[in-house]
Design a protein around this motif. Sequence first.
Motif, short mmCIF file in Angstrom:
data_model
loop_
_atom_site.label_atom_id
_atom_site.label_comp_id
_atom_site.label_asym_id
_atom_site.label_seq_id
_atom_site.Cartn_x
_atom_site.Cartn_y
_atom_site.Cartn_z
N VAL A 1 76.75 32.19 -2.28
CA VAL A 1 77.32 32.06 -3.50
C VAL A 1 77.60 30.80 -3.89
N ASN A 2 77.65 29.88 -2.85
CA ASN A 2 77.88 28.29 -3.06
C ASN A 2 76.37 27.56 -2.87
N SER A 3 75.38 28.32 -2.90
CA SER A 3 74.19 27.59 -2.82
C SER A 3 73.17 27.44 -3.95
N GLU A 12 77.62 25.27 13.88
CA GLU A 12 77.38 24.08 13.57
C GLU A 12 78.65 23.57 13.06
N ASP A 13 79.58 24.43 12.20
CA ASP A 13 80.84 23.79 11.87
C ASP A 13 81.83 25.45 11.58
N SER A 14 82.59 25.19 12.55
CA SER A 14 83.54 26.53 12.64
C SER A 14 84.29 26.69 11.30
N LEU A 15 84.66 25.48 10.62
CA LEU A 15 85.44 25.77 9.45
C LEU A 15 84.98 26.83 8.56
N ARG A 16 83.67 26.81 8.61
CA ARG A 16 83.02 27.70 7.68
C ARG A 16 83.55 29.29 7.94
N ILE A 17 83.99 29.59 9.13
CA ILE A 17 84.63 31.07 9.25
C ILE A 17 85.61 31.13 8.34
N LEU A 18 86.62 30.13 8.24
CA LEU A 18 87.81 30.10 7.63
C LEU A 18 87.62 30.20 5.99
N ARG A 19 86.60 29.31 5.70
CA ARG A 19 86.39 29.19 4.52
C ARG A 19 85.73 30.58 4.01
N GLY A 20 84.92 31.02 4.57
CA GLY A 20 84.23 32.49 4.24
C GLY A 20 85.42 33.47 3.93
N LEU A 21 86.31 33.45 4.75
CA LEU A 21 87.43 34.21 4.52
C LEU A 21 88.41 33.97 3.65
N ARG A 22 88.56 32.80 3.33
CA ARG A 22 89.22 32.18 2.02
C ARG A 22 88.68 32.79 0.76
N PHE A 23 87.01 32.33 0.91
CA PHE A 23 86.61 32.85 -0.49
C PHE A 23 86.90 34.50 -0.48
N ALA A 24 86.48 35.23 0.53
CA ALA A 24 86.68 36.70 0.45
C ALA A 24 88.16 36.98 -0.24
N SER A 63 96.33 28.26 4.13
CA SER A 63 97.34 28.78 2.85
C SER A 63 96.53 29.33 1.63
N ARG A 64 95.16 28.78 1.27
CA ARG A 64 94.51 29.33 0.11
C ARG A 64 94.29 30.97 0.30
N LEU A 65 93.81 31.11 1.57
CA LEU A 65 93.49 32.42 1.99
C LEU A 65 94.55 33.25 1.66
N TYR A 80 83.19 19.80 -11.42
CA TYR A 80 81.76 19.93 -11.12
C TYR A 80 81.18 19.00 -10.29
N ASP A 81 80.48 19.61 -9.05
CA ASP A 81 80.09 18.73 -7.99
C ASP A 81 78.37 18.43 -8.48
N ILE A 82 77.93 17.34 -8.34
CA ILE A 82 76.29 17.31 -8.63
C ILE A 82 75.77 16.65 -7.35
N SER A 115 69.63 24.57 1.62
CA SER A 115 69.68 25.59 2.97
C SER A 115 70.91 24.87 3.87
N ARG A 116 71.39 23.64 3.68
CA ARG A 116 72.59 23.42 4.53
C ARG A 116 73.92 23.84 4.05
N ARG A 117 73.93 24.64 2.69
CA ARG A 117 75.19 24.98 2.10
C ARG A 117 75.80 26.18 2.78
N ASP A 118 76.87 26.35 2.94
CA ASP A 118 77.54 27.59 3.85
C ASP A 118 77.19 29.00 3.27
N PHE A 119 77.70 29.33 2.17
CA PHE A 119 77.30 30.57 1.73
C PHE A 119 76.46 30.75 0.42
N VAL A 147 79.27 26.36 -10.18
CA VAL A 147 78.20 27.30 -10.64
C VAL A 147 78.51 28.90 -10.37
N ARG A 148 79.35 28.88 -9.12
CA ARG A 148 79.78 30.17 -8.89
C ARG A 148 80.81 30.71 -9.72
N ASP A 149 81.83 29.84 -9.95
CA ASP A 149 82.87 30.06 -10.78
C ASP A 149 82.20 30.43 -12.15
P1 ATP Z 1 86.49 25.03 -4.21
O1 ATP Z 1 86.21 23.78 -4.76
O2 ATP Z 1 87.28 26.20 -4.96
O3 ATP Z 1 87.22 24.90 -2.56
P2 ATP Z 1 83.76 24.86 -3.59
O4 ATP Z 1 82.46 25.96 -3.46
O5 ATP Z 1 83.36 23.78 -4.78
O6 ATP Z 1 84.89 25.64 -3.78
P3 ATP Z 1 83.95 22.53 -1.88
O7 ATP Z 1 84.85 22.43 -0.77
O8 ATP Z 1 84.48 21.95 -3.23
O9 ATP Z 1 83.94 24.19 -2.25
O10 ATP Z 1 82.18 22.15 -1.56
C1 ATP Z 1 81.41 22.08 -2.56
C2 ATP Z 1 80.19 22.73 -2.06
O11 ATP Z 1 79.73 22.09 -0.83
C3 ATP Z 1 80.34 24.20 -1.62
O12 ATP Z 1 80.13 25.14 -2.59
C4 ATP Z 1 79.13 24.49 -0.44
O13 ATP Z 1 77.80 24.47 -1.17
C5 ATP Z 1 79.31 23.04 0.02
N1 ATP Z 1 80.16 23.06 1.32
C6 ATP Z 1 81.52 22.84 1.48
N2 ATP Z 1 81.70 22.80 2.53
C7 ATP Z 1 80.66 23.18 3.37
C8 ATP Z 1 80.49 23.35 4.62
N3 ATP Z 1 81.73 23.35 5.76
N4 ATP Z 1 79.25 23.73 5.40
C9 ATP Z 1 78.33 23.78 4.28
N5 ATP Z 1 78.48 23.58 3.26
C10 ATP Z 1 79.61 23.37 2.47
#
Ligand code: ATP
Length: 444
Positions: free
Chosen positions: A117-119, A155-167, A202-204, A41-43, A111-115, A29-31
Amino acid sequence: MNFLSQEALFIIRELEKNGFEAFAVGGCVRDYLMGTGVNDYDITSNASTDEIKAVFSACKTIDTGIKHGTVTVLVNNIPFEITTYRLETTYSDNRHPDNVIFTKNLEEDLSRRDFTVNSIAYCPDKGFVDLYNGRDDIANKVIRCVGNPEERFKEDSLRILRGLRFASVLDFTVEEKTKNAMLSCRKLIKNISKERIFSELSRLLCGKNVKAILTEYADIFGEIIPEINKMKGFDQHNFHHIYDVLTHTAVVTESTPQVLHLRLAALFHDSGKPCCFSLDETGTGHFYSHASKSALIAEKRLADLRCDNKTKDAVIKLVKLHDTPIEESERIVKRRLASMGSELFFDLISLKRADTAGLAPEFSARNKHFDRLEEMARDILEKEECFSLKHLAVNGNDLKLLGLNGREIGQGLDFLLGAVIDGKVNNKKEELIAYLKSDIMPNL
Ligand code: ATP
Ligand code: MG
């Protein structure tokens, strides 16, 4: 408006026909909203994994992560991950939820999604479900946590790097509270597996906004590669430089092609500088042997991050050679092509160009030198001139027939290759054999 592929639409419709809700969600959806191509597509759905499998009993399905509610369904051979709406509970280790709770409520899942733009969720009948104003953040190019950033990173510190990767990749900035929480929670990154850290890093690094991210979030990268802490603010005391070591590194990284081994080489190329620093009596800074020190650091850190050997070896070679001058002589270029292979040779020139982009502007004339080196190398390659053993008109068997054995054969071939590159003998079999006989094997 309908951005769904025929297959994604089929999945949503099939689930709906069976009385379930289903939405495309997250990256697709974001892209789409950003106007870039959608990869996969994630469903998300209120159907359980068993119910999903029953709906798609005619399709091939894979139990990707039943515990987490994910089933992969193949439609026209394209895989789709379908995940049951879920909530995550407490995280005692900052990376794995202690429990996954399934829910029938889309709002809870979002509500559990990271950012933000991804929600955003989308289905044709209901349109966009955008509870956290993700569309505004996409329009304003902002990365913002869903909910309280500090809690989300704990909750999940990988989100820090995911956020910087998206930025970095999307060329977004990080909203202030999210940014502050990233920095204050940075110590938690050590709880993430090295593989996942390296994958995000690497992606970042290959993102277009990497310079700003590396400089603004250096303290976070210092948790992964401690040498970065020393590079930050390190004054070079040298007229070539207008930046400290870290800013120079960030400029060089962004100036290389968006290819992982080049970006990693740029990241590490001067990492050894702080510990090789000396000041001479005129107050000028020097960094003797910093290239080999940086190569050692790259080797150690990349091994620690579980980088694959091919990438690691290329990075080490590039870092080691980044500061060694290459003379504009055909003989020298041939020797370089022979010792490192043509691909890595051109990579080295790319790195050197990028390194120049990180210097004071008056040194940009060096690019002409790099143009000429590339031209010479292309010329040598086009004319298929001899610069490696595979071009040599004799091979190991020929030397064996002359009576050479074991290591002597390799040494003889290297000797002849050097002589051909230096123009001492023509690359013709009879002449090579005669040369060998007259020079190192006069008794034969
Ligand atoms: P890309 O596929 O380009 O990495 P993406 O946003 O699709 O980007 P995915 O890792 O495929 O990222 O995850 C799909 C969705 O799942 C994300 O858009 C987000 O809503 C949710 N998500 C993924 N990882 C996390 C996380 N660590 N914490 C919370 N939500 C997450
Ligand atoms: Mg995805």
